[in-house]
Scaffold this active site. Sequence first.
Site, mmCIF file in Angstrom:
data_model
loop_
_atom_site.group_PDB
_atom_site.id
_atom_site.type_symbol
_atom_site.label_atom_id
_atom_site.label_comp_id
_atom_site.label_asym_id
_atom_site.label_seq_id
_atom_site.Cartn_x
_atom_site.Cartn_y
_atom_site.Cartn_z
ATOM 1 N N ARG A 47 0.817 -1.224 0.000
ATOM 2 C CA ARG A 47 0.000 0.000 0.000
ATOM 3 C C ARG A 47 0.849 1.272 0.000
ATOM 4 O O ARG A 47 0.346 2.373 -0.234
ATOM 5 C CB ARG A 47 -0.991 -0.007 1.170
ATOM 6 C CG ARG A 47 -2.004 1.143 1.102
ATOM 7 C CD ARG A 47 -3.181 0.977 2.035
ATOM 8 N NE ARG A 47 -2.804 0.543 3.369
ATOM 9 C CZ ARG A 47 -2.271 1.341 4.295
ATOM 10 N NH1 ARG A 47 -2.056 2.608 4.047
ATOM 11 N NH2 ARG A 47 -1.944 0.843 5.476
ATOM 12 N N TYR A 101 -13.919 11.073 -19.947
ATOM 13 C CA TYR A 101 -14.296 9.696 -19.662
ATOM 14 C C TYR A 101 -15.439 9.711 -18.629
ATOM 15 O O TYR A 101 -15.381 10.451 -17.643
ATOM 16 C CB TYR A 101 -13.074 8.947 -19.116
ATOM 17 C CG TYR A 101 -13.399 7.570 -18.622
ATOM 18 C CD1 TYR A 101 -13.697 6.555 -19.523
ATOM 19 C CD2 TYR A 101 -13.439 7.278 -17.269
ATOM 20 C CE1 TYR A 101 -14.019 5.289 -19.086
ATOM 21 C CE2 TYR A 101 -13.749 6.006 -16.817
ATOM 22 C CZ TYR A 101 -14.046 5.011 -17.733
ATOM 23 O OH TYR A 101 -14.365 3.764 -17.295
ATOM 24 N N ASP A 173 -5.419 13.259 -19.017
ATOM 25 C CA ASP A 173 -5.639 11.825 -19.148
ATOM 26 C C ASP A 173 -5.118 11.434 -20.537
ATOM 27 O O ASP A 173 -5.711 11.813 -21.551
ATOM 28 C CB ASP A 173 -7.138 11.518 -19.010
ATOM 29 C CG ASP A 173 -7.458 10.030 -19.065
ATOM 30 O OD1 ASP A 173 -6.708 9.288 -19.731
ATOM 31 O OD2 ASP A 173 -8.470 9.618 -18.460
ATOM 32 N N LYS A 198 -6.082 0.011 -20.535
ATOM 33 C CA LYS A 198 -6.236 0.154 -21.976
ATOM 34 C C LYS A 198 -4.917 -0.160 -22.688
ATOM 35 O O LYS A 198 -4.496 -1.292 -22.650
ATOM 36 C CB LYS A 198 -6.772 1.563 -22.283
ATOM 37 C CG LYS A 198 -7.939 1.984 -21.377
ATOM 38 C CD LYS A 198 -9.180 1.126 -21.540
ATOM 39 C CE LYS A 198 -10.187 1.299 -20.421
ATOM 40 N NZ LYS A 198 -10.602 2.671 -20.140
HETATM 41 C C1 LIG Z 1 -11.083 3.375 -19.022
HETATM 42 C C2 LIG Z 1 -10.709 4.789 -18.849
HETATM 43 C C3 LIG Z 1 -10.520 5.343 -17.571
HETATM 44 C C4 LIG Z 1 -10.780 4.572 -16.300
HETATM 45 O O1 LIG Z 1 -9.898 3.525 -16.150
HETATM 46 P P1 LIG Z 1 -10.205 2.204 -15.272
HETATM 47 O O2 LIG Z 1 -8.933 1.449 -15.442
HETATM 48 O O3 LIG Z 1 -11.406 1.553 -15.877
HETATM 49 O O4 LIG Z 1 -10.448 2.651 -13.883
HETATM 50 C C5 LIG Z 1 -10.098 6.659 -17.492
HETATM 51 N N1 LIG Z 1 -9.889 7.398 -18.593
HETATM 52 C C6 LIG Z 1 -10.075 6.903 -19.838
HETATM 53 C C7 LIG Z 1 -9.843 7.784 -21.014
HETATM 54 C C8 LIG Z 1 -10.486 5.586 -20.012
HETATM 55 O O5 LIG Z 1 -10.684 5.117 -21.243
#
Ligand SMILES: *Cc1c(COP(=O)(O)O)cnc(C)c1O
Length: 383
Positions: A47, A101, A173, A198
């Site tokens: 953690r 998102y 992001d 992703k």
């Molecule tokens: C999927 C996604 C997230 C969230 O990610 P998780 O791993 O599902 O928590 C955040 N930003 C974008 C652009 C995403 O495609």
Amino acid sequence: MTKKIGLETTCVHVGEVKDEQFKGAVSPIYMSTSYQFDDVDVKRYPRYFNTPNQESLSKKIAAIEHAEAGMVFGSGMAAISTTLLAFLKVGDHIVVQNTLYGGTSNFIREEFPKYGIEFTFTDGYEISDFESAIQDNTKVIYIETPSNPLLTITDIKGVSDLAKQKGILSIIDNTFASPVNQNPIDFGIDIVVHSATKYLGGHSDILAGAVACSKEHMDTIWNVGKNLGGNLSDFMVWMLERSMKTLVLRVEAQNKNAKKLAKFLNAHSDIKNVYYPGLKSHPQYRLAKSQMRGFGGMLSFELNDELDALKFQKELKLIKPAMSLAGVESTMLSPYLTSHALLTQEERDSIGVTNGLIRFSVGIESKKDLIKDIEQAIKAVKK
Ligand SMILES: *Cc1c(COP(=O)(O)O)cnc(C)c1O
């Protein structure tokens, strides 16, 4: 920052855990949640994000985003929520773009009122949209480019310049582009967040998140992160390290396929619109070209009005109708039934998410087979 080595080499070798005992070729996994106490400064604990595997993978994350420091989380949302809560407190304000998102948007709308954090959603197509949303108490500007699902492009340099001029922290992001195609820190952005679920993971079998930034900002994030407890298990850290070795190969193959598929769809008489930043017809093609090395594996499109988008997806045989994205396998889905289902028709229409819109996460299959699958599905819908 690591010494100048190629991105491919970085992906394979930076952040390996050396197998001192058996000299194995890959990183050993250390699953311990308890480590011998011998130095007050080095309390290893999962953690605390500092087990051997966590610490090592953090270096790979930092290196591929041209940052001083990296950190790996249990999900993209753990990375995003921890980062935002690290820099925002009661009475502060954040400016975010509309096309975010869904999970991030929900987090802000549902959780921030409980913390007394104010927020403004802005169109975010022009720098002036962000500028006019800034208040005296604005502490963070948060962007996402290319956006989901319409692949709009936000001017990264423009936003980071504005933020610097106003003394505001900038966060992006970078999930959709991946570090192969876009390094926002080179344009002056302070903090980069990822859903590693992703492209970094890339095989639809890892849920993870990542952050890259300066050491100073990372200290702030780490302090909150250890309180919130959103770490990734060492087994998944190991899976992610292994997956990232092929990041460049995968994303370059996806870039290439997506560009060809976008051109194919764009020229197709049964397709009304195609949204892909690598098409010259994309309204922000030049901006995309100025900040991206490749245009990514995500695109979206609309069939002509008389064709049923849902039926089309049901007729696909190779391309999977699946929620998530960025895996080596191609997937398609209707945002109006999934990611944007909770919005009203009016809200969806206002941001361009029509019922016929289909989001396409292009995989690494043969281009010919993907085209054949789309052709046969269109034919079946027309019958
Ligand atoms: C999927 C996604 C997230 C969230 O990610 P998780 O791993 O599902 O928590 C955040 N930003 C974008 C652009 C995403 O495609």
